[in-house]
Design a protein around this motif. Structure first.
Motif, PDB file in Angstrom:
ATOM      1  N   PRO A  27      19.861 -45.700 105.690  1.00 17.69           N
ATOM      2  CA  PRO A  27      20.056 -46.690 104.629  1.00 17.69           C
ATOM      3  C   PRO A  27      18.713 -47.129 104.064  1.00 17.69           C
ATOM      4  O   PRO A  27      17.749 -47.285 104.806  1.00 17.69           O
ATOM      5  CB  PRO A  27      20.729 -47.852 105.356  1.00 17.69           C
ATOM      6  CG  PRO A  27      21.364 -47.253 106.545  1.00 17.69           C
ATOM      7  CD  PRO A  27      20.480 -46.117 106.951  1.00 17.69           C
ATOM      8  N   ARG A  28      18.663 -47.311 102.769  1.00 16.71           N
ATOM      9  CA  ARG A  28      17.382 -47.631 102.150  1.00 16.71           C
ATOM     10  C   ARG A  28      17.103 -49.125 102.236  1.00 16.71           C
ATOM     11  O   ARG A  28      17.990 -49.923 102.517  1.00 16.71           O
ATOM     12  CB  ARG A  28      17.379 -47.162 100.705  1.00 16.71           C
ATOM     13  CG  ARG A  28      18.340 -47.959  99.884  1.00 16.71           C
ATOM     14  CD  ARG A  28      18.124 -47.831  98.400  1.00 16.71           C
ATOM     15  NE  ARG A  28      19.248 -48.498  97.756  1.00 16.71           N
ATOM     16  CZ  ARG A  28      19.958 -47.979  96.789  1.00 16.71           C
ATOM     17  NH1 ARG A  28      19.684 -46.790  96.331  1.00 16.71           N
ATOM     18  NH2 ARG A  28      20.950 -48.660  96.258  1.00 16.71           N
ATOM     19  N   ILE A  29      15.886 -49.471 101.898  1.00 15.23           N
ATOM     20  CA  ILE A  29      15.448 -50.850 102.068  1.00 15.23           C
ATOM     21  C   ILE A  29      16.041 -51.798 101.037  1.00 15.23           C
ATOM     22  O   ILE A  29      16.440 -52.897 101.354  1.00 15.23           O
ATOM     23  CB  ILE A  29      13.909 -50.899 102.097  1.00 15.23           C
ATOM     24  CG1 ILE A  29      13.372 -52.270 101.751  1.00 15.23           C
ATOM     25  CG2 ILE A  29      13.265 -49.893 101.205  1.00 15.23           C
ATOM     26  CD1 ILE A  29      11.909 -52.385 102.014  1.00 15.23           C
ATOM     27  N   CYS A  30      16.088 -51.403  99.759  1.00 18.68           N
ATOM     28  CA  CYS A  30      16.644 -52.325  98.771  1.00 18.68           C
ATOM     29  C   CYS A  30      17.185 -51.556  97.582  1.00 18.68           C
ATOM     30  O   CYS A  30      17.022 -50.367  97.518  1.00 18.68           O
ATOM     31  CB  CYS A  30      15.598 -53.309  98.291  1.00 18.68           C
ATOM     32  SG  CYS A  30      14.217 -52.552  97.453  1.00 18.68           S
TER      33      CYS A  30
END
Lengths: 367, 351
Positions: free
Chosen positions: B348-351
């Motif tokens: 999952p990416r940060i933002c």
């Protein structure tokens, strides 16, 4: 999906492309700041649909990519210790430090856990009072409010086993640094939509004025991006430069005051190294002295760890929009998502990773 | 093992990307393939194994048997829409029937962690019983081991299974022909996202349920209208993208799919958007892909739609002579891009 599907509508996208084609008469270099925008542009093939006059260069807005090597080495040093639960956003785990990445530390027995929100890390601190829970607080203004809130709550609850390694960066100083560079090619910015939801866009007016560049806060879907491009192209063609908010469904001029308040409560502006670019004055955020007890770099005494970046990686030139990933001699050869030499190859938001995933076969498709 | 025995192996230690096993070695992507190609196949390889199908097709006393095995280590063991036990039954039944075989018998081996709550185990076993009844098969042999606390995560389950392949059925990933149509039995990414929403550190509320289901009934229906199905696969780990890549490579053909035809539930799509995850690479546990000759496609599709596990079936693309061994997807703006094999698990990416 409401607020998404209408911004992916192919018909509207085609109409915008037609308008851009009608408007443009000269070559222009436009930089999209945010890695999320880069990813969307490459994934949707927007760069292939634009008239040849428009060149998109990919900006430094990938938080994972610009986190300096030494901060990753500091994080790894802490994560390797006994009694530490080290928590991080997912895409940070694969970013190479000098010797290894956090996933390798995990495979060697480090207790490393992926979280989606720093508040999850806080929960782990509450549930594991005999462990030190450390959160890797990185990112732009977008993630700063949540990261600040976790630290603020920890302090309020007296959770002394929670701390953060903070490596926050700010977008506007980087935009100015790029424009001030003697090598600068950027003539207009698509500003990062998510950053603007937190900070607003008032701070861009002086930049647009000083450097005479149009700046358009822009969203992430194909229609958003094409609207952003149309906005700056119109201004460029007329010789105008102002801040024109394309992302009005999420961004207001003042941004989110509550989010800004919590950031200012916990963090303060400091000088910051950017991976691939170097130090930019007043471009980062650090933990205020008042909350020093929650600063993991101090608590675990790792502030002295410094690191030099590998020479063969040109991510600095890529993050400044001076080169495109395929121009790098090691792109797709010794540098791949499995073995990234630089951070732009690691994160899904990184320009090199986006090119690797979506454009590596561009030649095959043309045949 | 004595040193003499070790020395008698002729395979030298191959040069690998990593010196130790990483989670990505088990994620079904490029590193998994490296492990198989460099460590397992050089030592175990034979003409059946080398085909790398999800099951082995064996001829024993003039009967064609499909034989497969799979281990289940899902965390958490209970997830929205199912648990590890159902998954262990349905997963192996599906691997058998993707060869066109009729699934018959399963073995089950449990590796239990010291301290596991018996009530939890019982709940899992009951759902396994329900799953075998629904699939119309039997568990005919089994094994139980208990390991020290911390040596496994609650419980791991291995199931193996056999089925019988009828004489006139010849499915293989190497059978694809240019012009064939690609059928997908329903929405993608349900299982992977259901599990992700309840993982520690990522939890958020959603209505996403795992699609875990045994597809032997659906396969039987499909084969009843056409014996000429070229190949079937269940796109589990690595998702639709990985499975299509395997098919394209096995048959040395191109696969061209259309993004707008691939069904994704709205809530699944939303979760993917939030986490920055591409549903094409997310695991399914109750879906199949079938490659069929163009003229049989509509007939098979109609039959699929009448089965409860094929209601949302659709044609998502076709096999091409161009772009051999590659998967190309045309997006809604009409731009083609290559759908590559993933490196490892998506983060999952940060933002």
């Amino acid at each position: 999906m409401k607020y998404l599907d209408e911004y992916r509508n192919p018909e509207i996208a085609r109409q915008l492309l037609d308008k851009i084609r009608e408007t443009v008469t000269k070559p222009w270099v436009i930089m999209e700041i945010c890695g999320g925008q880069t990813n969307s542009i490459i994934k949707n093939g927007i760069d292939q649909l634009l008239p040849k006059e428009i060149e998109l260069v990919h900006g430094p807005g990938c938080p994972v990519c610009v986190t300096p090597l030494e901060m990753i080495d500091q994080a790894i040093s802490i994560a390797q210790r006994q009694n530490v639960i080290f928590t991080s956003f997912g895409d940070m785990l694969r970013v190479p430090g000098t010797e290894k990445d956090l996933l390798q530390v995990k495979s060697e027995g480090g207790d490393i856990r992926m979280v989606y929100s720093p508040l999850e890390a806080l929960k782990m601190a509450r549930e594991n009072p005999d462990k030190e829970v450390v959160f890797f607080a990185i990112g732009f203004e977008t993630t700063a409010p949540g990261n600040a809130m976790a630290l603020f709550q920890a302090a309020r609850e007296g959770l002394n086993n929670f701390s953060e390694v903070v490596s926050h960066v700010l977008v506007p100083p980087a935009m100015q640094a790029l424009l001030s560079s003697p090598d600068n090619r950027v003539q207009a910015y698509l500003a990062a939509g998510h950053v603007c939801t937190v900070m607003g866009y008032n701070e861009y007016f002086p930049i647009a004025e000083k450097y005479k560049v149009p700046i358009t806060p822009t969203g992430f879907e194909p229609v958003d991006i094409l609207q952003g491009i149309l906005s700056v192209v119109k201004q460029l063609e007329k010789g105008e430069y102002t801040v024109d908010n394309q992302y009005a469904r999420a961004v207001s001029a003042d941004g989110n005051p509550a989010a800004q308040k919590i950031i200012n409560e916990v963090y303060e502006i400091c000088d910051r190294k950017w991976r691939g670019i170097g130090e930019i004055p007043r471009s980062g955020m650090c933990i205020k002295e008042k909350y020093a007890a929650y600063d993991a770099s101090k608590k675990f005494n790792v502030s002295h760890i410094k690191a030099e970046e590998p020479q063969e990686c040109i991510s600095g030139l890529i993050l400044q929009g001076l080169k495109k990933p395929p121009e790098c001699p090691v792109f797709g050869k010794s540098c791949t998502p499995e073995h990234p030499l630089g951070a732009t190859m690691v994160s899904g938001e990184g320009a090199c990773a986006a090119y690797y995933r979506y454009q590596r076969f561009a030649d095959a498709l043309k045949k | 093992m004595s040193i003499d025995i070790i020395n008698s192996f002729s395979c030298p230690l191959p040069k690998m990307d990593y010196n130790t096993i990483q989670l990505a070695h088990g994620a079904g992507g490029r590193l998994s393939a490296e492990l198989i190609d460099k460590i397992f196949l050089p030592c175990f390889g034979n003409e059946t194994l080398n085909l790398l199908e999800d099951q082995a097709s064996l001829e024993i006393s003039n009967n064609r048997i499909a034989f497969t095995t799979d281990s289940f280590v899902v965390n958490p063991v209970f997830f929205p829409g199912g648990n590890i036990g159902e998954l262990a039954i349905n997963g192996t039944v599906n691997d058998i029937c993707m060869s066109g075989a009729e699934a018959k018998y399963l073995s089950v081996a449990f590796i239990l962690e010291e301290g596991l709550n018996i009530e939890e185990l019982h709940t899992i076993v009951i759902s396994m019983k329900n799953a075998i009844d629904k699939a119309g098969i039997q568990i005919v042999t089994g094994d139980t081991k208990v390991v020290n606390k911390g040596a496994c995560d609650k419980l791991f389950i291995n199931t193996s299974g056999i089925g019988v392949i009828k004489e006139d059925i010849h499915l293989s990933a190497a059978n694809l022909q240019p012009g064939d149509k690609i059928l997908l039995s329903g929405t993608i990414a349900d299982h992977g996202m259901a599990v992700m929403t309840v993982r520690e550190g990522l939890s958020f509320r959603s209505k996403i349920l795992s699609d875990t289901a045994a597809l032997n009934g659906l396969v039987k229906d499909m084969l009843s209208v056409s014996k000429n199905i070229r190949a079937m696969r269940d796109p589990t780990r690595g998702g639709l993208a990985t499975t299509l890549n395997e098919l394209a490579k096995s048959s040395k053909v191109g696969i061209h799919i259309f993004q707008k035809t691939i069904p994704v539930r709205e809530e699944v799509n939303s979760a993917c958007e939030i986490l920055g995850i591409d549903p094409l690479y997310v695991a399914n546990e109750g879906k199949l892909i079938a490659i069929v000759p163009a003229k049989a496609a509509d007939k098979i599709l109609d039959k699929m739609k009448k089965n409860e596990f094929g209601k949302n079936a659709c044609i998502i693309g076709e096999v091409t002579k161009e772009h051999a061994s590659m998967v190309i997807m045309e997006n809604e703006l009409g731009v083609d891009r290559v759908i590559d094999v993933p490196t490892g698990e998506q983060l999952p990416r940060i933002c």
